[in-house]
Design an enzyme around this catalytic site. Structure first.
Site, PDB file in Angstrom:
ATOM      1  N   GLU A  24      37.241  38.487  43.564  1.00  0.00           N
ATOM      2  CA  GLU A  24      37.328  37.796  42.275  1.00  0.00           C
ATOM      3  C   GLU A  24      36.775  36.377  42.409  1.00  0.00           C
ATOM      4  OE1 GLU A  24      39.328  38.962  39.551  1.00  0.00           O
ATOM      5  OE2 GLU A  24      40.141  40.753  40.504  1.00  0.00           O
TER       6      GLU A  24
ATOM      7  N   LYS B 282      52.125  45.262  46.632  1.00  0.00           N
ATOM      8  CA  LYS B 282      52.024  46.684  46.988  1.00  0.00           C
ATOM      9  C   LYS B 282      53.087  47.052  48.022  1.00  0.00           C
ATOM     10  CE  LYS B 282      47.154  46.892  45.791  1.00  0.00           C
ATOM     11  NZ  LYS B 282      45.794  46.593  46.248  1.00  0.00           N
TER      12      LYS B 282
ATOM     13  N   PHE C 102      41.732  49.466  28.131  1.00  0.00           N
ATOM     14  CA  PHE C 102      40.677  50.479  28.262  1.00  0.00           C
ATOM     15  C   PHE C 102      39.493  49.870  29.006  1.00  0.00           C
ATOM     16  CE2 PHE C 102      37.470  53.531  26.523  1.00  0.00           C
ATOM     17  CZ  PHE C 102      38.061  54.672  27.028  1.00  0.00           C
TER      18      PHE C 102
HETATM   19  N1  NAP Z   1      40.089  48.708  38.879  1.00  0.00           N
HETATM   20  C1  NAP Z   1      40.718  49.114  39.967  1.00  0.00           C
HETATM   21  O1  NAP Z   1      40.110  49.521  40.936  1.00  0.00           O
HETATM   22  C2  NAP Z   1      42.240  49.103  40.010  1.00  0.00           C
HETATM   23  C3  NAP Z   1      42.891  49.680  41.118  1.00  0.00           C
HETATM   24  C4  NAP Z   1      44.289  49.717  41.136  1.00  0.00           C
HETATM   25  C5  NAP Z   1      44.997  49.157  40.097  1.00  0.00           C
HETATM   26  N2  NAP Z   1      44.329  48.560  39.061  1.00  0.00           N
HETATM   27  C6  NAP Z   1      45.101  47.971  37.962  1.00  0.00           C
HETATM   28  O2  NAP Z   1      44.891  48.744  36.795  1.00  0.00           O
HETATM   29  C7  NAP Z   1      44.932  47.900  35.646  1.00  0.00           C
HETATM   30  C8  NAP Z   1      43.636  48.076  34.859  1.00  0.00           C
HETATM   31  O3  NAP Z   1      42.557  47.707  35.691  1.00  0.00           O
HETATM   32  P1  NAP Z   1      41.052  47.714  35.157  1.00  0.00           P
HETATM   33  O4  NAP Z   1      40.189  47.565  36.342  1.00  0.00           O
HETATM   34  O5  NAP Z   1      40.855  48.852  34.228  1.00  0.00           O
HETATM   35  O6  NAP Z   1      41.058  46.344  34.332  1.00  0.00           O
HETATM   36  P2  NAP Z   1      39.962  45.826  33.301  1.00  0.00           P
HETATM   37  O7  NAP Z   1      38.689  46.560  33.474  1.00  0.00           O
HETATM   38  O8  NAP Z   1      39.982  44.340  33.383  1.00  0.00           O
HETATM   39  O9  NAP Z   1      40.580  46.272  31.871  1.00  0.00           O
HETATM   40  C9  NAP Z   1      41.762  45.720  31.381  1.00  0.00           C
HETATM   41  C10 NAP Z   1      41.953  46.228  29.973  1.00  0.00           C
HETATM   42  O10 NAP Z   1      43.174  45.706  29.454  1.00  0.00           O
HETATM   43  C11 NAP Z   1      42.914  45.186  28.143  1.00  0.00           C
HETATM   44  N3  NAP Z   1      43.933  44.186  27.867  1.00  0.00           N
HETATM   45  C12 NAP Z   1      44.166  43.022  28.498  1.00  0.00           C
HETATM   46  N4  NAP Z   1      45.225  42.391  27.946  1.00  0.00           N
HETATM   47  C13 NAP Z   1      45.667  43.190  26.938  1.00  0.00           C
HETATM   48  C14 NAP Z   1      46.695  43.088  25.992  1.00  0.00           C
HETATM   49  N5  NAP Z   1      47.496  42.027  25.951  1.00  0.00           N
HETATM   50  N6  NAP Z   1      46.848  44.101  25.095  1.00  0.00           N
HETATM   51  C15 NAP Z   1      46.027  45.174  25.120  1.00  0.00           C
HETATM   52  N7  NAP Z   1      45.018  45.329  26.014  1.00  0.00           N
HETATM   53  C16 NAP Z   1      44.843  44.332  26.895  1.00  0.00           C
HETATM   54  C17 NAP Z   1      41.506  44.655  28.210  1.00  0.00           C
HETATM   55  O11 NAP Z   1      41.002  44.485  26.901  1.00  0.00           O
HETATM   56  P3  NAP Z   1      39.435  44.094  26.656  1.00  0.00           P
HETATM   57  O12 NAP Z   1      38.688  45.374  26.881  1.00  0.00           O
HETATM   58  O13 NAP Z   1      39.401  43.665  25.248  1.00  0.00           O
HETATM   59  O14 NAP Z   1      39.125  43.035  27.653  1.00  0.00           O
HETATM   60  C18 NAP Z   1      40.845  45.781  28.997  1.00  0.00           C
HETATM   61  O15 NAP Z   1      40.515  46.869  28.147  1.00  0.00           O
HETATM   62  C19 NAP Z   1      45.153  46.472  36.162  1.00  0.00           C
HETATM   63  O16 NAP Z   1      46.509  46.164  36.096  1.00  0.00           O
HETATM   64  C20 NAP Z   1      44.692  46.560  37.610  1.00  0.00           C
HETATM   65  O17 NAP Z   1      45.322  45.622  38.445  1.00  0.00           O
HETATM   66  C21 NAP Z   1      42.966  48.536  38.991  1.00  0.00           C
END
Ligand code: NAP
Length: 344
Positions: A212, A227, A9
């Protein structure tokens, strides 16, 4: 009513929930689409499960306060389920996998996706890891169980590029594609046109949050590679593995390379390219000097684009947002609508 369980989340999960709140009326009225979030799980901020659905405003508020313990208690609320509990024991129809991407191990996301299918739940994900590494296994498992596997959000964030190819270009033979699918490298190459060298622009991109702290995955082309593999498998129907693709990053390019190319009518871009040959494809992720007349050459900054080569209408290019919580949440929502419509 589609019951959703969000594993992860962060930016994307919150983006999706914001859209579920702000577009609820439109989605219901135009598409008869209604969804409730029955569970969320995170790594450090706890989890929530209520079989009747969570209050989305309270969920966002608790998340902003840093932990789900700030979510108000109601009868029937469970706070101590693990992601595996939620995936296997909840009454969710769809597991939305939004944990971090690991394109080396694919974990923990791959276990989440497998467990969801094994327990009869549809899966939508933005996570490249499981899709790029286990494309055929996971699609076969979903098909065997009669379940939906949506992963539009894995490529180009919110811009519906694979949906364009799968649905909009249905009936065409797609002989290949070329794309700018990594925002960080495109931002760096764009900024290098000002005459700044790679290291200076990278530091600036990191300060702005466009790169990053460890930029290797982006600047060495691994993100674009994952991708590319997803698009080749999905759109061209050719099994392609990550290790079968030529890959080169942008770190060797200098400001002089970039400005010299521009003076000669070209732009350096990190291009993910695939071309069909008989039953196979040749594919690469490499910096290419594109003529300015190429539609990809005018795609600047964090914007992404893919040109699909088709036999009926020639090349078709889609340009748009490659990342961001709301745009990527929108791609997840698009998969949910597709599941709802049953068009697959
Ligand atoms: N952001 C973008 O623009 C984007 C675009 C395309 C694809 N994506 C992909 O979409 C996914 C989510 O991205 P995001 O930007 O939302 O990432 P994020 O903000 O880093 O959030 C990741 C979430 O996953 C949770 N998490 C990590 N390990 C976990 C586990 N073992 N069990 C349960 N929850 C876990 C984290 O918990 P905590 O809250 O406790 O840290 C956090 O809530 C990633 O795979 C990313 O590569 C992102």
């Amino acid at each position: 009513m589609l019951r959703l369980a969000l594993i992860g989340f962060g930016n994307v999960g919150q983006g999706l929930v914001n859209l579920l709140i702000s577009r609820a009326g439109l989605l219901k009225q135009q598409y008869g689409f209604d969804a409730s979030v029955i569970a969320v799980a995170t790594l450090r901020r706890g989890s929530l499960y209520h079989a009747d659905g969570l209050d989305l405003d309270a969920l966002l508020k608790a998340s902003q306060l840093g932990a789900f313990r700030h979510y108000p208690h109601t009868a029937g609320l469970t706070r101590d389920w693990s992601p595996q509990d939620i995936i296997t024991r909840s009454n969710a129809d769809v597991v939305i996998e939004l944990t971090y991407t690991d394109v080396t191990t694919g974990q923990p996301a791959t276990d989440h996706v497998r467990a969801a299918f094994e327990s009869g739940k549809h899966v939508v994900t933005a996570n490249k890891g499981p899709v790029a590494l286990h494309f055929h296994e996971l699609n076969a498992l979903a098909a065997r169980k009669g379940l939906f596997f949506g992963y539009e959000a894995t490529v180009m964030g919110g811009t519906p590029n694979m949906r364009l190819a799968r649905l909009g270009l249905a009936g065409c033979v797609i002989s290949g594609f070329s794309g700018i699918v990594n925002s960080t490298t495109n931002y760096i190459l764009t900024e290098m046109e000002r005459g700044h060298d790679y290291e200076i622009v990278l530091a600036q991109a990191q300060a702005l949050g466009f790169a990053e702290a460890d930029p290797t995955g982006d600047v060495e082309g691994y993100d674009a590679l994952a991708k590319l593999v997803i698009v080749v498998n999905t759109i061209m129907g050719v099994p392609l593995r990550l290790d079968a693709v030529e890959r080169q990053g942008i770190t060797h390019l200098t400001a002089a390379d970039v400005t010299d190319a521009l003076r000669d009518g070209y732009r350096w871009k990190l291009v993910a390219r695939a071309q069909r040959h008989g039953d196979g494809v040749t594919a690469s992720v490499c910096p290419e000097r594109l003529p300015l007349s190429d539609p990809l050459a005018s795609v600047m900054g964090v914007t992404n684009a893919i040109t699909y080569e088709t036999d009926i209408i020639g090349p078709t290019t889609i340009v748009g947002a490659g990342a961001g919580g709301i745009p990527t949440g929108f791609a997840v929502l698009g998969d949910l609508l597709e599941l709802h419509r049953g068009t697959r």
